[in-house]
Enzyme design. Sequence first.
Site, PDB file in Angstrom:
ATOM      1  N   ASP A  14      62.954  24.538  30.204  1.00 31.24           N
ATOM      2  CA  ASP A  14      64.251  25.130  30.555  1.00 31.24           C
ATOM      3  C   ASP A  14      64.195  25.919  31.857  1.00 31.24           C
ATOM      4  OD1 ASP A  14      65.539  24.090  28.369  1.00 31.24           O
ATOM      5  OD2 ASP A  14      65.451  25.938  27.178  1.00 31.24           O
ATOM      6  N   ARG A  95      63.138  41.801  25.389  1.00 30.14           N
ATOM      7  CA  ARG A  95      64.224  41.503  26.341  1.00 30.14           C
ATOM      8  C   ARG A  95      64.595  42.647  27.272  1.00 30.14           C
ATOM      9  NH1 ARG A  95      62.754  36.551  26.244  1.00 30.14           N
ATOM     10  NH2 ARG A  95      63.573  35.245  24.576  1.00 30.14           N
ATOM     11  N   ASP A 124      69.757  36.630  22.849  1.00 33.61           N
ATOM     12  CA  ASP A 124      69.004  37.009  24.042  1.00 33.61           C
ATOM     13  C   ASP A 124      69.877  37.126  25.284  1.00 33.61           C
ATOM     14  OD1 ASP A 124      66.588  37.337  22.747  1.00 33.61           O
ATOM     15  OD2 ASP A 124      66.115  35.205  22.867  1.00 33.61           O
ATOM     16  N   SER A 175      62.041  25.698  18.623  1.00 31.14           N
ATOM     17  CA  SER A 175      62.182  26.618  19.749  1.00 31.14           C
ATOM     18  C   SER A 175      61.410  27.880  19.380  1.00 31.14           C
ATOM     19  CB  SER A 175      63.667  26.933  19.949  1.00 31.14           C
ATOM     20  OG  SER A 175      63.797  28.195  20.567  1.00 31.14           O
TER      21      SER A 175
HETATM   22  N1  ARG Z   1      66.322  35.480  16.274  1.00 36.82           N
HETATM   23  C1  ARG Z   1      65.440  36.277  17.052  1.00 36.82           C
HETATM   24  C2  ARG Z   1      66.189  37.313  17.818  1.00 36.82           C
HETATM   25  O1  ARG Z   1      67.356  37.229  17.964  1.00 36.82           O
HETATM   26  C3  ARG Z   1      64.560  35.462  17.959  1.00 36.82           C
HETATM   27  C4  ARG Z   1      65.255  34.735  19.072  1.00 36.82           C
HETATM   28  C5  ARG Z   1      64.382  33.825  19.888  1.00 36.82           C
HETATM   29  N2  ARG Z   1      63.832  32.830  19.026  1.00 36.82           N
HETATM   30  C6  ARG Z   1      63.389  31.620  19.356  1.00 36.82           C
HETATM   31  N3  ARG Z   1      62.888  30.928  18.411  1.00 36.82           N
HETATM   32  N4  ARG Z   1      63.466  31.165  20.563  1.00 36.82           N
HETATM   33  O2  ARG Z   1      65.635  38.251  18.302  1.00 36.82           O
END
Ligand code: ARG
Length: 423
Positions: A14, A95, A124, A175
């Site tokens: 990505d 983040r 995110d 993912s």
């Molecule tokens: N659900 C989690 C959050 O909102 C992880 C998000 C990223 N997860 C991923 N498998 N790419 O913090």
Amino acid sequence: MAQRVVLAYSGGLDTSVCIKWLQDHYDAEVITLTIDLGANDRDLGAIQAKAVSLGAKKAIQVDARSLFVNYFIFPALQAGAIYEEAYPLATALGRPLIAKLLVDVAREEGAVAVAHGSTGKGNDQVRFDVSVGALAPELKVIAPVREWGMSREEEIEYAREHDIPVPVTVASPYSTDVNLWGRSIECGVLEDPWNEPPAEVYEWTTGPAEAPAEPQYVEIGFEHGVPVSLGGEPLDGVSLIAKLNELGGAHGVGRIDHVENRLVGIKSREIYEAPAAMILHAAHRAMEGLTLTKDQARFKAKVATEYADLIYNGLWFSSLHQDLAAYVASSERHVGGVVRVRLHKGTCQVVGRQSPKSLYSYQLATYDRADKFDHRAAEGFIKLFGLPLRTQAAVQLLTGPEGQLSIMPPKVSEDAKKVEEGH
Ligand code: ARG
């Protein structure tokens, strides 16, 4: 003149496509920023080289592991922040730090925008956009994946056309996001919440059934609610967490299966691996159990929920967070000592705790001869404690149709007798 954009770059498909796409669609001069938050599955040198080979003007790398631990992970641990009683917030904590570093680099490099590879469905994007908006309102935030409207197949096609290597792992239906505090895994068969996660989704943890038959004991030392040693040996936070991920993972500790409520309104099923986070939260809770008063502990539980929500919801840089952080720091001033934890076949159990500031008093608790508790004083206490209840019972009657209690069947003694007679 091309405008500069700083892109948070992981080296994956990505964000690699993002480099080209930003050049194509924004005529941007792309500077990539790759941040080490302790993910153990990456070769940072190779990622940097890849960015340059895809046309990045500059590829910057930052080791932010200590920052991450000391300013994000440990404060969240002190706060007891676990989202919906399940998720220790690994991704969510990373983040705002990435956002802060993007802003710093953008300012140093004279960039007009920052970019990230989040989709338009997750939390995110909110965390990045809201954090950058708070820290640097002058910067534009670009989220190519949210904007470009390509399907997965079209994206791979685009990558091939632009000589962007498509890794074999793209075949993986999952993912993932990884940092020192945990692994997050979603998509593929996990999207049916009835499906048990296949063994292949786990990389940090042994299946509990295959874990060693012998339990392992770990002693974790705390100061002010922060873990500072393992087995009596002082350790920096990064090493301590890495070590516990290893130990816990080997014993099958740290698997979490969570259907969570996303900020954008959807429920999603996510698997987490977070051995160190689970062990440290359990140990920290036990340390607080010994050193906080009943009232502090009850209030702290409410703060913990708020704290977890604000981290999950991307509000790290808010005043509410600043205020709660001050409360948490104050609450932790006596939270120190040692907790002994037993790791065994997927379980992590606290089996011992001690503290120089312990509020546990043997002389008050014991039923032995050493007992110093004033038993006679209990009579007066009960008399006053029960006073409102006796008053209410006298006036509002507990018998007769008017005073009937819905919490008790009307003929309880007869029902009970019936059982006796049935013998
Ligand atoms: N659900 C989690 C959050 O909102 C992880 C998000 C990223 N997860 C991923 N498998 N790419 O913090």
